[in-house]
Design an enzyme around this catalytic site. Structure first.
Site, mmCIF file in Angstrom:
data_model
loop_
_atom_site.group_PDB
_atom_site.id
_atom_site.type_symbol
_atom_site.label_atom_id
_atom_site.label_comp_id
_atom_site.label_asym_id
_atom_site.label_seq_id
_atom_site.Cartn_x
_atom_site.Cartn_y
_atom_site.Cartn_z
ATOM 1 N N CYS A 25 -62.352 70.553 61.282
ATOM 2 C CA CYS A 25 -62.617 70.285 62.700
ATOM 3 C C CYS A 25 -63.583 69.124 62.928
ATOM 4 O O CYS A 25 -63.870 68.787 64.074
ATOM 5 C CB CYS A 25 -63.181 71.539 63.366
ATOM 6 S SG CYS A 25 -62.135 72.995 63.194
ATOM 7 N N GLU A 46 -56.320 68.345 61.844
ATOM 8 C CA GLU A 46 -56.116 69.141 60.644
ATOM 9 C C GLU A 46 -54.780 69.881 60.738
ATOM 10 O O GLU A 46 -54.506 70.782 59.960
ATOM 11 C CB GLU A 46 -57.263 70.118 60.414
ATOM 12 C CG GLU A 46 -57.480 71.166 61.474
ATOM 13 C CD GLU A 46 -58.552 72.166 61.059
ATOM 14 O OE1 GLU A 46 -58.216 73.091 60.295
ATOM 15 O OE2 GLU A 46 -59.706 72.016 61.489
ATOM 16 N N HIS A 63 -69.116 72.367 68.460
ATOM 17 C CA HIS A 63 -67.770 72.787 68.082
ATOM 18 C C HIS A 63 -67.640 74.276 68.399
ATOM 19 O O HIS A 63 -68.519 75.070 68.064
ATOM 20 C CB HIS A 63 -67.524 72.534 66.599
ATOM 21 C CG HIS A 63 -66.307 73.226 66.071
ATOM 22 N ND1 HIS A 63 -65.058 73.044 66.632
ATOM 23 C CD2 HIS A 63 -66.155 74.120 65.050
ATOM 24 C CE1 HIS A 63 -64.187 73.793 65.971
ATOM 25 N NE2 HIS A 63 -64.824 74.449 65.011
#
Length: 397
Positions: free
Chosen positions: A120, A88, A242
């Protein structure tokens, strides 16, 4: 460790996994001193100790090339037909950053390259797309490369969660590390919790909204995973999340545990996630690479034998898309690990004082396309040399 057999006709997954990060680092105690606050706000409050900081001649391409080159050094290029680059932190609105990596690491012209974006999350999409390609033709191998730099405004609430890293994965049939299972649970919702318009170099964040969106999406993906016939909570040896900051993974883990009828204490959550957090605490947020940095951390640090264990991966990308899926650790996986290499890389970073960090943070590329040369700072195998005629220039160090 009990687990359901994969429904795929063959075992497909991650055969090798290599990480790369920046030349510089900033201890968050240094950042706390600058703002006159207690370092515990960072070390305990968000669960971060150090952030990786790019040198002026590093970017997502140089980190990605570093990680990918080490994958190829061990495995060669035979069978590789695709490189999927997830980021990103894109450097061009048209050309994939992966094409630069393709040239730098010497891949043959018979390798397709494409870039994927969804905050993400996109590295997980790339991994699943790779599994699909290999299921169609098991002789093929796919490179999945995630590379990002998390960058926020000086003095903002997100500044302490900055970081930079790349994770390169070789995906193939009969993998050495982790066999990806079916099903996967997914969740998508249009929310504005974190975004970066084209006219900005740093992201915009709704802090409280982002935490809510993260937990809602991860919970939705987990519930969809169960609805698709996935394994139960008790069948997982560990779960990698994450990690925009490691305390966020703790919140997500407790959230899924409660949804599954459990009520772990904070100490139990910390113990269950400790091995998945070791690298992220020292690197900071790496966006698309983050959950795979957590996977490498788990495999590199877990003392017991994980062979046959089911590992969960909970991937989230703001805006938002989430996915939950499982993978089974393969026999002989320890022979494929790069723990010493990863730890040495992290320890080799050059620590910055706050003044030097601010200078780097405020240094931006010219936006008019004029010629620009970067200072030679990094000691990695590849460097971003500057710009000429509106073109980015890369070279081997």
């Amino acid at each position: 460790m009990p687990h359901k057999e994969s429904e795929m006709p063959m075992s497909i997954g991650i055969h090798d996994l290599a990480l790369a990060t920046s030349h510089h680092s900033l201890d968050l105690g240094n950042l706390a001193d600058h703002y006159g606050i207690d370092p515990a706000k960072f070390r305990v409050g968000i669960g971060q100790d150090v952030m990786s900081v790019l040198a002026s001649d590093e970017d997502i391409v140089t980190m990605a090339a570093d990680a990918t080159a080490r994958i190829l050094e061990r495995n060669g290029t035979d069978g590789i037909r695709t490189l999927l680059f997830a980021t990103e932190s894109g450097i061009d609105q048209s050309k994939s950053a992966g094409v630069y990596v393709h040239k730098l690491v010497g891949l043959p012209s018979t390798v397709r390259v494409v870039e994927l974006k969804q905050a993400c999350y996109s590295a997980t999409a790339a991994l699943q797309f790779a599994v699909g390609l290999i299921a169609r033709d098991p002789s093929q191998k796919v490179l999945v490369v995630a590379s990002d730099v998390a960058r926020y405004d000086l003095g903002s609430s997100g500044e302490s969660t900055q970081g930079a890293a790349a994770a390169a994965m070789l995906v193939q049939a009969d993998p050495g590390l982790l066999a990806v299972e079916v099903p996967a649970g997914v969740f998508t919702e249009d929310v504005m919790d974190f975004w970066r318009p084209n006219y900005r170099s740093t992201a915009l964040v709704d802090g409280k909204g982002s935490i809510k969106a993260y937990l809602n999406a991860i919970g939705g993906a987990w519930q969809d995973y169960l609805a698709q016939g996935g394994a139960s909570w008790e069948d997982f040896e560990a779960i990698c999340y994450h990690q925009p900051f490691t305390k966020m993974a703790s919140k997500a883990h407790r959230h899924l545990a409660v949804l599954s009828g459990h009520n772990p204490t904070p100490d139990e959550v910390a113990h269950q996630l400790e091995d998945t957090m070791r690298y992220n605490r020292l690197i900071g947020n790496s966006y698309t690479a983050s959950v795979y940095v957590a996977l490498a951390s788990l495999l590199d640090h877990h003392e017991g034998d994980l062979t046959g264990s089911r590992i969960g991966l909970a991937s989230y990308g703001s805006g938002s898309v989430a996915e939950f899926f499982g993978g089974v650790v393969q026999p002989g996986y320890r022979a494929h690990l790069r723990g010493e290499e990863h730890r040495a890389m992290i320890e080799a970073r050059v620590a910055l004082d706050h003044t030097s960090y601010e200078v780097l943070h405020k240094t931006t590329l010219p936006e008019d396309g004029r010629e620009y040369q970067t200072n030679r700072e990094g000691t990695g195998a590849f460097r971003f040399a500057g710009m000429r005629d509106h073109q980015r220039l890369y070279e081997r160090s």
